[in-house]
Design an enzyme around this catalytic site. Structure first.
Site, PDB file in Angstrom:
ATOM      1  N   LYS A  60     -10.359   3.144   0.461  1.00 41.98           N
ATOM      2  CA  LYS A  60     -11.685   3.523  -0.063  1.00 41.98           C
ATOM      3  C   LYS A  60     -12.566   2.274  -0.227  1.00 41.98           C
ATOM      4  O   LYS A  60     -12.160   1.173   0.112  1.00 41.98           O
ATOM      5  CB  LYS A  60     -11.520   4.294  -1.380  1.00 41.98           C
ATOM      6  CG  LYS A  60     -10.527   5.465  -1.304  1.00 41.98           C
ATOM      7  CD  LYS A  60     -10.993   6.608  -0.403  1.00 41.98           C
ATOM      8  CE  LYS A  60      -9.861   7.562  -0.033  1.00 41.98           C
ATOM      9  NZ  LYS A  60      -9.472   8.530  -1.021  1.00 41.98           N
TER      10      LYS A  60
HETATM   11  C1  LIG Z   1      -8.589   9.776  -1.190  1.00 42.75           C
HETATM   12  C2  LIG Z   1      -9.132  11.061  -1.641  1.00 42.75           C
HETATM   13  C3  LIG Z   1      -8.610  11.762  -2.743  1.00 42.75           C
HETATM   14  C4  LIG Z   1      -7.365  11.328  -3.447  1.00 42.75           C
HETATM   15  O1  LIG Z   1      -7.450  10.035  -3.932  1.00 42.75           O
HETATM   16  P1  LIG Z   1      -6.164   9.347  -4.570  1.00 42.75           P
HETATM   17  O2  LIG Z   1      -6.762   8.229  -5.394  1.00 42.75           O
HETATM   18  O3  LIG Z   1      -5.343   8.846  -3.421  1.00 42.75           O
HETATM   19  O4  LIG Z   1      -5.450  10.344  -5.393  1.00 42.75           O
HETATM   20  C5  LIG Z   1      -9.211  12.927  -3.134  1.00 42.75           C
HETATM   21  N1  LIG Z   1     -10.297  13.407  -2.493  1.00 42.75           N
HETATM   22  C6  LIG Z   1     -10.827  12.776  -1.423  1.00 42.75           C
HETATM   23  C7  LIG Z   1     -12.033  13.353  -0.766  1.00 42.75           C
HETATM   24  C8  LIG Z   1     -10.248  11.601  -0.960  1.00 42.75           C
HETATM   25  O5  LIG Z   1     -10.752  11.007   0.116  1.00 42.75           O
END
Ligand SMILES: *Cc1c(COP(=O)(O)O)cnc(C)c1O
Length: 389
Positions: A188
């Protein structure tokens, strides 16, 4: 291999984590509230609750909003499974709303049509999870207006979108929602290794989520059922979880936040450059709504191969050719309703045609803050080769 996303860790990040390692607290220390204040103040939100993942943040947000058995959570099929799973964790039912073919986000018109039918059938949702795919905000004003009319609550899954803006204001300020969730997974925009945060302007929701993050335990005298037995005393007043973030992670997050603005600027430059370099190829570059300033977590192209027949095969060939040429392309996302687990809940392929059409042609190209122009040129050249097959 040029990856589709990659974290950027500086010496300052490493020093910040080492400082915590040498301090008194590895977890439940001073870094967590500092990180929460940093993100809340960046977004202009009153409260923030740091947790160990966005998935945990979605779960406690749903619980704090009172989602439970007999309720419905609606979201988009073009998302990571966590945006839907959080409803099932609470014992609620999950249903989907098809996407807008221009933004690939949950379509407010499709939402309205589904709400009209659901009101007739007495199956209105309690929570709608709006996912800001790639970092581009959903049409939050329209979703908010429907929330008021039909009485549902709104969670923004902004896992992709920290640093982005909607109508000139930071995503995460919850102007059109009850809770906004961020993810700090390494792919991210900023990272804490694993980590997430839930933001809200509602003090009651914030308190409830903070309680659920740590076993439902409180040390706040005003919330206890009776006077403490002694100085050791705490009370469990709800059923919570261990969803805490560590101080090591929070320190990394604080350090990463100092570069968020630069990250989004660099990603925006790369996106604009892709737009230009790809303009003559038989594909769609990401259309941007004028209300949105994306964080550019992802840069998704759609191949224009549907008319030629055998779309699935051509798409797969292009994807495979890119991988063979060392380009770490990816696909965000496989429509959630087509996952075997969701098929067992009664969903079928064909239920959400726009989402499925998107899936048949989408490819996420590499984009990350430390990507250089030579790498981007390599991606574009590989795409030329792949499309010439
Ligand atoms: C990455 C992601 C999540 C989950 O994030 P984590 O921190 O890995 O639990 C949830 N929703 C979306 C749209 C994502 O891209």
């Amino acid at each position: 291999m040029i990856p589709y996303g990659r974290q950027d860790i500086t010496q300052a990040d490493i020093d910040a984590v080492i400082d915590v390692l040498q301090s008194d607290f590895l977890t439940q220390g001073p870094q967590i509230p500092r990180f929460e204040e940093t993100v809340a103040s960046y977004c202009g939100t009153r409260h923030a609750v740091a947790v160990n993942s966005a998935t945990s943040a979605l779960h406690i947000a749903c619980l704090a909003l009172g989602l439970g058995p007999g309720d419905w959570l609606w979201t988009t099929p073009i998302t990571f499974v966590a945006s839907a799973n959080c409803g099932l964790y609470c014992g609620a039912g999950v249903d989907f709303v098809d996407i807008d073919p221009r933004t690939y986000n949950l379509c407010p018109d499709a939402l309205e049509r589904k709400l009209v039918a659901a009101e007739r059938d007495g199956r209105l949702p309690k929570v709608v999870v709006a996912v800001h795919l790639c970092g581009q905000a959903c049409d939050m004003a329209a979703i908010h207006a429907l929330a008021i009319r039909y009485g549902f609550r709104v969670i923004e899954d902004a896992s992709h979108a920290i640093g982005g803006k909607y109508r000139g204001e930071p995503i995460g300020n919850c102007r059109f929602s009850d809770v906004t969730v961020f993810s700090f997974h390494p792919v991210k925009v900023i990272t804490t290794a694993e980590g997430g945060m839930a933001l809200t302007n509602d003090p009651e929701l914030a308190e409830k989520m903070a309680l659920l993050r740590s076993h439902g335990i409180t040390r706040d005298l005003t919330r206890m059922t009776h006077e403490p037995d002694g100085p050791w005393y705490y009370q469990q007043i709800d059923l919570g979880y261990n969803y805490r973030m560590t101080d090591l992670q929070a320190a990394l997050g604080i350090s990463q936040m100092t570069r968020l603005h630069d990250y989004v600027c660099r990603r925006t430059e790369l996106a604009r450059r892709y737009d230009t370099l790809l303009a003559d190829l038989p594909l769609s570059t990401p259309w941007q709504h004028p209300d949105s300033k994306s964080s550019w977590h992802l840069y998704v192209i759609r191949l224009q191969i549907e008319e030629q027949g055998g779309a699935g095969i051509a798409h797969r060939q292009v994807f495979q050719s890119l991988r063979e040429q060392g380009i770490g392309v990816s696909l965000h996302y496989i429509p959630v309703h087509t996952q075997p687990y969701y098929q067992r809940q009664g969903f079928s392929t064909g239920d959400y045609p726009e989402a499925e059409r998107y899936y048949a042609g989408a490819i996420s190209l590499p984009i990350f803050q430390t990507m250089c122009e030579a790498q981007q040129d390599t991606v574009v050249a590989a795409l030329h080769t792949a499309l010439a097959i």
